[in-house]
Every structure is written in C-alpha cells, then in structure tokens.
Design a protein around this motif. Structure first.
Motif, PDB file in Angstrom:
ATOM      1  N   ARG A  85       0.848  -1.199   0.000  1.00  0.00           N
ATOM      2  CA  ARG A  85       0.000   0.000   0.000  1.00  0.00           C
ATOM      3  C   ARG A  85       0.880   1.244   0.000  1.00  0.00           C
ATOM      4  NH1 ARG A  85      -5.422  -0.483   1.136  1.00  0.00           N
ATOM      5  NH2 ARG A  85      -5.241   1.671   1.759  1.00  0.00           N
ATOM      6  N   LYS A  86       0.268   2.378  -0.206  1.00  0.00           N
ATOM      7  CA  LYS A  86       0.963   3.654  -0.204  1.00  0.00           C
ATOM      8  C   LYS A  86       1.749   3.856   1.089  1.00  0.00           C
ATOM      9  CE  LYS A  86      -0.014   8.605  -0.165  1.00  0.00           C
ATOM     10  NZ  LYS A  86      -1.049   9.632  -0.258  1.00  0.00           N
ATOM     11  N   ALA A  87       1.201   3.420   2.190  1.00  0.00           N
ATOM     12  CA  ALA A  87       1.828   3.606   3.496  1.00  0.00           C
ATOM     13  C   ALA A  87       3.170   2.877   3.614  1.00  0.00           C
ATOM     14  CB  ALA A  87       0.889   3.142   4.602  1.00  0.00           C
ATOM     15  N   ASP A  88       3.445   1.942   2.719  1.00  0.00           N
ATOM     16  CA  ASP A  88       4.707   1.198   2.751  1.00  0.00           C
ATOM     17  C   ASP A  88       5.882   1.993   2.158  1.00  0.00           C
ATOM     18  OD1 ASP A  88       3.545  -1.111   3.912  1.00  0.00           O
ATOM     19  OD2 ASP A  88       2.793  -1.700   1.928  1.00  0.00           O
TER      20      ASP A  88
ATOM     21  N   ASP B 177       9.189  10.542  -0.597  1.00  0.00           N
ATOM     22  CA  ASP B 177      10.000  10.639  -1.809  1.00  0.00           C
ATOM     23  C   ASP B 177       9.778   9.438  -2.725  1.00  0.00           C
ATOM     24  OD1 ASP B 177      11.099  13.081  -1.109  1.00  0.00           O
ATOM     25  OD2 ASP B 177      12.876  12.185  -0.177  1.00  0.00           O
ATOM     26  N   GLU B 178       9.717   8.254  -2.138  1.00  0.00           N
ATOM     27  CA  GLU B 178       9.475   7.057  -2.945  1.00  0.00           C
ATOM     28  C   GLU B 178       8.113   7.129  -3.631  1.00  0.00           C
ATOM     29  OE1 GLU B 178      11.934   3.693  -0.355  1.00  0.00           O
ATOM     30  OE2 GLU B 178       9.891   4.220   0.224  1.00  0.00           O
TER      31      GLU B 178
ATOM     32  N   GLU C 276      -4.362  -3.550  -5.402  1.00  0.00           N
ATOM     33  CA  GLU C 276      -4.797  -2.348  -4.690  1.00  0.00           C
ATOM     34  C   GLU C 276      -3.776  -1.222  -4.816  1.00  0.00           C
ATOM     35  OE1 GLU C 276      -6.240  -1.270  -0.211  1.00  0.00           O
ATOM     36  OE2 GLU C 276      -6.603  -3.294  -0.963  1.00  0.00           O
ATOM     37  N   LEU C 277      -2.519  -1.578  -4.894  1.00  0.00           N
ATOM     38  CA  LEU C 277      -1.472  -0.567  -5.047  1.00  0.00           C
ATOM     39  C   LEU C 277      -1.678   0.226  -6.340  1.00  0.00           C
ATOM     40  CD1 LEU C 277       1.141   0.753  -4.075  1.00  0.00           C
ATOM     41  CD2 LEU C 277       2.387  -1.044  -5.298  1.00  0.00           C
ATOM     42  N   LEU C 278      -2.011  -0.458  -7.431  1.00  0.00           N
ATOM     43  CA  LEU C 278      -2.248   0.243  -8.687  1.00  0.00           C
ATOM     44  C   LEU C 278      -3.447   1.170  -8.558  1.00  0.00           C
ATOM     45  CD1 LEU C 278      -1.344   0.700 -11.571  1.00  0.00           C
ATOM     46  CD2 LEU C 278      -2.866  -1.146 -12.271  1.00  0.00           C
ATOM     47  N   GLU C 279      -4.471   0.746  -7.834  1.00  0.00           N
ATOM     48  CA  GLU C 279      -5.636   1.618  -7.588  1.00  0.00           C
ATOM     49  C   GLU C 279      -5.197   2.909  -6.907  1.00  0.00           C
ATOM     50  OE1 GLU C 279      -9.487   0.335  -5.960  1.00  0.00           O
ATOM     51  OE2 GLU C 279      -8.743  -1.701  -6.306  1.00  0.00           O
TER      52      GLU C 279
ATOM     53  N   LYS D 127       9.742  -3.478  -2.620  1.00  0.00           N
ATOM     54  CA  LYS D 127       8.693  -3.498  -1.601  1.00  0.00           C
ATOM     55  C   LYS D 127       7.391  -4.148  -2.025  1.00  0.00           C
ATOM     56  CE  LYS D 127      10.389   0.561   0.811  1.00  0.00           C
ATOM     57  NZ  LYS D 127      10.024   1.785   1.496  1.00  0.00           N
ATOM     58  N   ALA D 128       7.153  -4.272  -3.314  1.00  0.00           N
ATOM     59  CA  ALA D 128       5.860  -4.748  -3.797  1.00  0.00           C
ATOM     60  C   ALA D 128       5.966  -6.178  -4.324  1.00  0.00           C
ATOM     61  CB  ALA D 128       5.360  -3.816  -4.899  1.00  0.00           C
TER      62      ALA D 128
END
Length: 156
Positions: A3-6, A10-11, A59-62, A100-101
């Motif tokens: 998820r975004k929180a990961d 900057d990343e 979900e990450l792509l969303e 990370k993904a």
C-alpha cells in the motif's frame, strides 16, 4: 499486499511521477498533437481507475491511479534532459516497487506506465496530409516507447 503507506514521501512521489513522465517523453519525441496527447494521458488514468474498480487489479495500482502526480514540466530544460532524467526516474520507480511490492503489483505498474505512453503515442498521426495517411505511431515515438520499456526492465 503493498500500500501507499509502505513507501516514504520521496518514494511515493517517484512512483506517481513515472506514468506522466513516460507520457511526456513520448510527447517530446514528436512535434504536434500536444493537446490531443495530453488528453489521452488523462484518459489513460480515467480508464485505469475504471478497470481497477471492475477488475481485480492490485490495490497498489488503484492507489497510484487515484493519486494526482505533481509534475512541473518546467523541471526539464530540454527534451534531452527529459529523456535522461525521466527515464532514470521511471527506472527508480520500478526499482522501488521491486524492493517493496509483489511481482504482480510491479507488473501491473509497468503495464500502466506503458499503457499511458502508448495511449499518448497513438493520439496523433504523423506524416500524413490533411489527416489522411501517415503513421499512427512515428518512428521517434516508437523509439521513446522502447526506451521507456527498457528503463523499466521489460520489452514492449
């Protein structure tokens, strides 16, 4: 599931910038059609949001397609600088995701970046007269698509 929180700020910014930078690289590859090409970039995001809702996209792509990237087009002084720095950033985004993904999430991201770039490349015919003939994707645009794919560690 990533998820975004990961990601740190900057990343996340680098990840969000990659798709529109890819579009900008294709736009800069050939003269003309900038408005149509920009509209197609927006349409690629819209279509990706709809597909993410309908299909079981990661979900990450969303989260990526729902976010608005903040890119300053004036950041790049020339098409050469856009190519150099832009391709480097696209590669950094993929490297960050690879660290990370999941593989599926990275592949979905690569697919989205290429979809944005291809949509832009197909937006404006070049080489025709009065809208007849010409090529949907010019040689320069194809070269840009190939460089983008190579920066992400894939072939188109």
């Amino acid at each position: 599931m990533t998820r975004k929180a990961d990601f740190n700020a900057d990343e996340w910014s680098t990840i969000l910038e990659a798709p529109p930078i890819a579009g900008m690289i294709v736009i800069a590859a050939e003269r003309g059609g900038t408005i149509r090409e920009s509209l197609q970039m927006s349409a690629a995001y819209r279509d990706a949001r709809q597909a993410a809702e309908e299909l079981e996209e990661p979900e990450l792509l969303e989260e990526i397609v729902e976010s608005q990237p903040q890119i300053d087009p004036q950041e790049f002084a020339s098409a050469e600088e856009l190519n150099e720095k832009g391709l480097r950033r696209i590669g950094e985004a993929v490297s960050t995701l690879e660290a990370k993904a999941t593989t599926d999430e990275v592949d979905a991201f690569r697919g989205f970046v290429l979809a944005v770039a291809e949509r832009v490349a197909h937006a404006h015919k070049s080489g025709g007269i009065l809208g007849f003939g010409g090529h949907e994707v010019s040689d320069r645009e194809q070269e840009a698509l190939d460089r983008i794919a190579a920066a992400m560690g894939t072939s188109e």
